[in-house]
Design an enzyme around this catalytic site. Sequence first.
Site, PDB file in Angstrom:
ATOM      1  N   GLU A 236       0.939  -1.176  -0.045  1.00 24.75           N
ATOM      2  CA  GLU A 236      -0.008  -0.076  -0.203  1.00 24.75           C
ATOM      3  C   GLU A 236       0.822   1.345   0.105  1.00 24.75           C
ATOM      4  O   GLU A 236       1.614   1.484   0.961  1.00 24.75           O
ATOM      5  CB  GLU A 236      -0.818  -0.023   1.079  1.00 24.75           C
ATOM      6  CG  GLU A 236      -1.917   1.380   1.147  1.00 24.75           C
ATOM      7  CD  GLU A 236      -2.987   1.136   2.307  1.00 24.75           C
ATOM      8  OE1 GLU A 236      -3.570   1.933   2.494  1.00 24.75           O
ATOM      9  OE2 GLU A 236      -2.753   0.173   3.128  1.00 24.75           O
ATOM     10  N   GLU A 280     -16.497  -1.322   1.846  1.00 20.72           N
ATOM     11  CA  GLU A 280     -15.322  -0.985   2.523  1.00 20.72           C
ATOM     12  C   GLU A 280     -14.275  -0.236   1.829  1.00 20.72           C
ATOM     13  O   GLU A 280     -13.726   0.924   2.111  1.00 20.72           O
ATOM     14  CB  GLU A 280     -14.529  -2.245   3.157  1.00 20.72           C
ATOM     15  CG  GLU A 280     -13.525  -2.011   4.112  1.00 20.72           C
ATOM     16  CD  GLU A 280     -12.730  -3.147   4.395  1.00 20.72           C
ATOM     17  OE1 GLU A 280     -11.639  -3.225   5.109  1.00 20.72           O
ATOM     18  OE2 GLU A 280     -13.394  -4.352   4.438  1.00 20.72           O
ATOM     19  N   LYS A 418      -2.847 -12.103   6.063  1.00 21.17           N
ATOM     20  CA  LYS A 418      -1.940 -11.128   6.153  1.00 21.17           C
ATOM     21  C   LYS A 418      -0.670 -11.412   6.799  1.00 21.17           C
ATOM     22  O   LYS A 418       0.365 -11.186   6.300  1.00 21.17           O
ATOM     23  CB  LYS A 418      -2.896  -9.773   6.609  1.00 21.17           C
ATOM     24  CG  LYS A 418      -3.928  -9.279   5.813  1.00 21.17           C
ATOM     25  CD  LYS A 418      -4.666  -8.260   6.389  1.00 21.17           C
ATOM     26  CE  LYS A 418      -5.774  -7.790   5.383  1.00 21.17           C
ATOM     27  NZ  LYS A 418      -6.360  -6.506   5.806  1.00 21.17           N
TER      28      LYS A 418
END
Length: 451
Positions: A236, A280, A418
């Site tokens: 990200e 989301e 994750k």
Amino acid sequence: MTALQHAVALLQQKIRHNADHAQRFTVQLDLPAETDLIDWLESQPLFPKFYWQSRDSREEVVALGQIKTFTDPKAAEKVLASQQRIWGGRSFDGRTSRNQRCLSSFFFLPVLELSRQDDTWQLAVNVTPEQEETVLATLSEICTEATPVADIQSKILARTFTPDFNGWSAMIDQALHAITQREFEKVVLARKTTLTLDRPVAPAQLLKASRANNRHSFHFLMALDAKHCFVGSTPERLFLRQGEALHTEALAGTIGRGQSPSEDNQLARWLLEDSKNRYENSLVVDDIVSRLRDCCQSMTVAQTPELIRLRQVQHLKRGIDARLKASVDNADLLESLQPTAAIAGLPRDKALSFIQDHEPFARGWYSGSVGFLSRERTEFCVAIRSALIMGDDLHLFAGAGIVPGSTADSEWQELDRKTSTLCSLLQASDDCDATSVPHSVQCLERERKTA
């Protein structure tokens, strides 16, 4: 004399003859194709240390030593000379009431940078008139030969989760209740996984293994001293700024990878069509747009999400491009964008208050931002998929966005996926299998049954 030794000697010569008081010197290098910057980083005695590889893998930098340090990015930005870069980051909750030990931010102007842009290598040194002798002495400490970092041999003996699954379930219930009461629309809750290993793992070992296995990610390492290191591989971007051009993104919405191409495509189609995950993602887009509106002359938002496929998970991403007003500096952007709704929630203040009241650990650098500031180009990534290594202790972090439709079980499994970005690089012992099952890994199942 090696190419690196020759470059160091040239830089020392330039500093000794610095009649114009230049603040930065560079030397181009011709290094072998097999040169590994992580090996070189690990061989150096200087701190702080910073490693950075861009998401497209085209740029790689090691920054060593300090000319100046800063706790305020705005102050750091003011001292930059042309082509200089200040490295570091902002923590999530440093210097707050629950985390007085962690710095709110740490930035440093390094003594030395060894960098690669595509196939071009450069060695650079920063200097000030009053520190020329110190810089010369520091350059003499540089180790020009690097010993290859060994492969990871550490095995996982046990895992401790903070919170455990029962605590996680209670926290999710409280968050969903708060959402139904319209206290906030979304909150991102996190888990810390502490690994007990049969032998310590060096930060450089973890970083090197992650870089080899986790593509399409920013790879970073920040070590303020020999005993504390923060390392990660995050997909990200917080933002990239070049002049008035700004690029940022909303990365939210997650599903695992399939065990076959057909299953992988089926999961991808489900993610692209799932209303919860699209909702989301849209919350994150709306939050970023609202925070940038006053900073920008114009803004363009991708209308539909694209699919980002990583080794363990798939994400939804929407790009946001903007033209900034001339008065906006990089510190303003950091303040506006961090933390985004992707790692805190929406509205920000109410989500942060819930996190502070309910998460049973301080996040520190996790879900903060790391990167660099410069006059010409500034880039920061969001510090997720990360680990804190303190001596023999290894802590992994992951978070999940809680919105209507979230369940404790499915979000716990998302945390497992994750965390496996880094956790899967370590070997699991026979009595603590690394394979995820509902409610987490098998060793946690045994823990819950005996609790």
